[in-house]
Design a protein around this motif. Structure first.
Motif, PDB file in Angstrom:
ATOM      1  N   ASP A 119       0.665  -1.318  -0.200  1.00 57.47           N
ATOM      2  CA  ASP A 119      -0.062   0.371   0.116  1.00 57.47           C
ATOM      3  C   ASP A 119       1.025   0.944  -0.028  1.00 57.47           C
ATOM      4  OD1 ASP A 119      -1.849   1.978   0.354  1.00 57.47           O
ATOM      5  OD2 ASP A 119      -3.138   1.021   1.512  1.00 57.47           O
ATOM      6  N   LEU A 120       1.147   1.685  -1.215  1.00 57.95           N
ATOM      7  CA  LEU A 120       1.710   3.281  -1.341  1.00 57.95           C
ATOM      8  C   LEU A 120       1.620   4.559  -0.442  1.00 57.95           C
ATOM      9  CD1 LEU A 120       2.656   2.293  -5.504  1.00 57.95           C
ATOM     10  CD2 LEU A 120       4.198   2.030  -3.467  1.00 57.95           C
ATOM     11  N   THR A 121       0.619   4.386  -0.283  1.00 59.41           N
ATOM     12  CA  THR A 121      -0.015   5.160   0.347  1.00 59.41           C
ATOM     13  C   THR A 121       0.030   5.698   2.058  1.00 59.41           C
ATOM     14  OG1 THR A 121      -1.611   5.847  -1.274  1.00 59.41           O
ATOM     15  CG2 THR A 121      -1.837   6.694   1.689  1.00 59.41           C
ATOM     16  N   ALA A 122      -0.399   4.589   2.620  1.00 59.55           N
ATOM     17  CA  ALA A 122      -0.201   3.735   4.074  1.00 59.55           C
ATOM     18  C   ALA A 122       1.708   3.854   3.990  1.00 59.55           C
ATOM     19  CB  ALA A 122      -0.283   2.277   3.858  1.00 59.55           C
ATOM     20  N   TRP A 123       2.246   3.192   3.342  1.00 60.46           N
ATOM     21  CA  TRP A 123       3.890   3.793   3.315  1.00 60.46           C
ATOM     22  C   TRP A 123       4.345   5.019   3.547  1.00 60.46           C
ATOM     23  CZ3 TRP A 123       7.437   6.152  -0.339  1.00 60.46           C
ATOM     24  CH2 TRP A 123       8.327   6.316   0.086  1.00 60.46           C
ATOM     25  N   GLY A 124       3.648   5.938   2.253  1.00 63.15           N
ATOM     26  CA  GLY A 124       4.464   7.211   2.409  1.00 63.15           C
ATOM     27  C   GLY A 124       4.116   7.961   3.910  1.00 63.15           C
ATOM     28  N   LYS A 125       2.680   7.383   4.361  1.00 56.40           N
ATOM     29  CA  LYS A 125       2.060   8.210   5.970  1.00 56.40           C
ATOM     30  C   LYS A 125       2.757   8.053   6.483  1.00 56.40           C
ATOM     31  CE  LYS A 125      -2.516   9.080   4.612  1.00 56.40           C
ATOM     32  NZ  LYS A 125      -4.186   8.685   4.857  1.00 56.40           N
ATOM     33  N   ALA A 126       3.609   6.540   6.547  1.00 56.60           N
ATOM     34  CA  ALA A 126       4.821   5.947   7.558  1.00 56.60           C
ATOM     35  C   ALA A 126       5.489   6.866   7.554  1.00 56.60           C
ATOM     36  CB  ALA A 126       4.982   4.639   7.306  1.00 56.60           C
ATOM     37  N   VAL A 127       6.358   7.280   6.197  1.00 55.77           N
ATOM     38  CA  VAL A 127       7.773   8.095   6.020  1.00 55.77           C
ATOM     39  C   VAL A 127       7.071   9.155   6.532  1.00 55.77           C
ATOM     40  CG1 VAL A 127       8.940   8.829   4.638  1.00 55.77           C
ATOM     41  CG2 VAL A 127       8.306   6.390   4.481  1.00 55.77           C
ATOM     42  N   ARG A 128       6.240  10.100   5.634  1.00 57.66           N
ATOM     43  CA  ARG A 128       5.477  11.193   6.917  1.00 57.66           C
ATOM     44  C   ARG A 128       5.782  11.414   8.060  1.00 57.66           C
ATOM     45  NH1 ARG A 128       1.212  14.767   7.406  1.00 57.66           N
ATOM     46  NH2 ARG A 128       1.642  16.932   6.513  1.00 57.66           N
ATOM     47  N   GLN A 129       5.291  10.309   8.751  1.00 61.64           N
ATOM     48  CA  GLN A 129       5.045  10.388  10.352  1.00 61.64           C
ATOM     49  C   GLN A 129       6.826  10.369  11.022  1.00 61.64           C
ATOM     50  OE1 GLN A 129       2.856  11.321  11.980  1.00 61.64           O
ATOM     51  NE2 GLN A 129       3.437  10.583  14.248  1.00 61.64           N
ATOM     52  N   VAL A 131       9.715  11.136   9.400  1.00 63.36           N
ATOM     53  CA  VAL A 131      10.866  11.898   9.669  1.00 63.36           C
ATOM     54  C   VAL A 131       9.955  13.180  10.108  1.00 63.36           C
ATOM     55  CG1 VAL A 131      11.025  13.964   8.159  1.00 63.36           C
ATOM     56  CG2 VAL A 131      10.825  11.928   7.236  1.00 63.36           C
ATOM     57  N   TRP A 132       8.310  13.447  10.319  1.00 62.74           N
ATOM     58  CA  TRP A 132       7.765  14.269  11.509  1.00 62.74           C
ATOM     59  C   TRP A 132       8.158  13.727  12.929  1.00 62.74           C
ATOM     60  CZ3 TRP A 132       6.067  19.687  11.971  1.00 62.74           C
ATOM     61  CH2 TRP A 132       5.629  19.154  13.448  1.00 62.74           C
ATOM     62  N   GLU A 133       8.808  12.649  13.346  1.00 58.37           N
ATOM     63  CA  GLU A 133       8.539  12.338  14.775  1.00 58.37           C
ATOM     64  C   GLU A 133      10.602  12.502  15.274  1.00 58.37           C
ATOM     65  OE1 GLU A 133       7.359   8.502  14.733  1.00 58.37           O
ATOM     66  OE2 GLU A 133       5.409   9.267  15.540  1.00 58.37           O
ATOM     67  N   GLN A 134      11.204  12.639  14.051  1.00 57.49           N
ATOM     68  CA  GLN A 134      12.902  12.152  13.999  1.00 57.49           C
ATOM     69  C   GLN A 134      12.926  13.411  13.651  1.00 57.49           C
ATOM     70  OE1 GLN A 134      14.640   8.282  12.739  1.00 57.49           O
ATOM     71  NE2 GLN A 134      13.198   7.672  12.770  1.00 57.49           N
ATOM     72  N   VAL A 135      12.865  14.561  12.988  1.00 57.18           N
ATOM     73  CA  VAL A 135      13.544  15.957  12.754  1.00 57.18           C
ATOM     74  C   VAL A 135      12.123  16.999  13.045  1.00 57.18           C
ATOM     75  CG1 VAL A 135      14.525  16.894  10.858  1.00 57.18           C
ATOM     76  CG2 VAL A 135      14.396  14.367  10.632  1.00 57.18           C
TER      77      VAL A 135
END
Length: 430
Positions: A119-129, A131-135
């Motif tokens: 699921d590319l959309t779910a993957w994208g939202k996980a990446v987005r989260q 980056v937000w949490e770590q940076v």
């Protein structure tokens, strides 16, 4: 051309402003702008500042009243901070896949073609989260089979809050993708530009969807091969090459607008020497040597009688030696300089590179391997000292001749990530 490629564009939202907000969370929800060199023009704006009608490139002096009325928070550009935050995000993305292309300080393309993602959309939202949490930087992600469509998807994901910051065109019905293309004005299509927009509009092209349906042959006549490729990209066929991390630079430049117009030779010498040393350091990091170096000088474009000058130096012995490059460019500067001119901007660039491991002597004896070896040892020591004790611990005397050329940064935020003295202090209570 490839139609089976899966590309993701990770685009940081209002990147410079977002970097400032990481260390100033009190600015969330407030209008913020980041200004260019000498605090001249807006180069980044928060959504709140955009809502006030402050355009990109807005001259600060023209919008002074707007800034005051709406209590807009202003920052001088802090590129050390932005560069560090960008590297942190790239590291996160590199852990996902090594097939990454750094397009700019706030944009990266990922090639997902060889990854098994259900699921590319779910993957994208996980990446987005992540980056937000770590940076602490918000990003928008567009996923498609071409760079142009991925760019379109990321822009739509940034503007449409209902998408949650991610839009994937993979598996989306063609009519739905056509609607997104229909919503994008022709002037906002990646690769069109403001110069070409009026010409395309004379052919009735108003949106990205109109351009997609345009004749490839006619597009090539108007825009060259780039026009044909652009239409293919809008149809989901990948035409643009993928430049992975690790590809060596073909040229290196360092330029700056001066803090004030100057005419004194020693002031400009200091600037040119500093640019040369910075460029040489980056050249050494890439493991290359240069055969050509050049400099330019200009007066202000905003004043009558704008002029520019360039001069090039060719080296028989390829080099990455800061002293050699600085000395040659400063000497070349002396031939260009005229004290009656007020210089506003200057820069240097290096080109015509070879790998430092491939340097060979020549029949005429112009290239000395012994000289190259000694120069390399000297620069290794130079870099090692600055790396251990801090940048600028040792410098070349010419760099210290003057500071008047340096840009004005009266509103710069602290060097949170690069200077111990600027580290935030946290006080706790028991």
């Amino acid at each position: 051309m490839k139609s089976n490629r899966i590309l993701a564009l990770i685009d940081c939202n209002n990147f410079f402003v977002s970097c400032e907000r990481v260390f100033r969370p009190d600015l969330e929800g407030r209008p913020v702008v980041v200004l260019s060199s000498n605090d001249g023009c807006a180069v980044a704006r928060s959504n709140e500042a955009k809502a006030l009608g402050i355009p990109m490139g807005a001259p600060a002096f023209k919008y002074r009243q707007v800034f005051e009325e709406h209590k807009v928070v202003k920052f001088s550009a802090n590129f050390e901070l932005y560069g560090d935050m960008s590297r942190r995000i790239v590291q996160i993305l590199t852990d996902i896949t090594p097939r990454i292309e750094i397009y700019s300080i706030d944009e990266c393309f990922l090639d997902l073609s060889e990854l098994s993602i259900a699921d590319l959309t779910a993957w994208g939202k996980a990446v987005r989260q992540t980056v937000w949490e770590q940076v602490g930087i918000p990003v928008s992600i567009g996923i498609a089979t071409s760079k142009t469509l991925a760019k379109l998807a990321s822009e739509r994901a940034k503007k449409d809050q209902s998408l949650g910051g991610v839009l994937s065109f993979i598996g989306l019905p063609e009519p739905a993708i056509s609607q997104y293309r229909q919503q994008l004005p022709i002037g906002d299509v990646w690769g069109v530009g403001w110069r070409m927009t009026p010409k395309l509009r004379t052919y009735g092209l108003e949106t990205a969807e109109d351009l997609r349906r345009f004749s490839p042959q006619l597009a090539q006549q108007l825009m060259g091969i780039r026009g044909r490729q652009l239409i293919a990209e809008l149809n989901g066929i990948s035409c643009h090459s993928f430049e992975q991390i690790g590809r060596k630079a073909k040229s290196i430049a360092r330029t700056r607008t001066f803090g004030e117009d100057v005419s004194d030779l020693y002031i400009i010498e200091s600037a040119i020497a500093s640019f040369a040393v910075q460029a040489a350091f980056k050249l050494r990091k890439s493991g290359q040597l240069t055969r050509r170096a050049a400099l330019f000088l200009t007066t202000s474009r905003f004043k009558p009688g704008y002029k520019s000058w360039t001069s090039e130096v060719v080296f028989e012995q390829p080099t990455a030696d800061s002293g050699t490059l600085a000395a040659a460019l400063v000497q070349s500067l002396g031939k260009l300089h005229n004290p009656i001119n007020l210089y506003h901007r200057a820069g240097v660039w290096l080109s015509d590179f070879i790998d430092e491991q491939q340097l060979q002597t020549d029949l005429l004896g112009h290239i000395s391997l012994d000289f190259h070896h000694k120069s390399g040892q000297r620069m290794q020591s130079f870099d090692a000292i600055n790396r251990r004790y801090g940048r600028g611990t040792i410098t070349f005397a010419a760099e210290k001749l003057a500071k008047r050329w340096q840009p004005k940064q009266q509103l710069r935020s602290p060097h949170y990530v690069s200077d111990w003295a600027d580290l935030p202090i946290v006080r706790g209570r028991r």
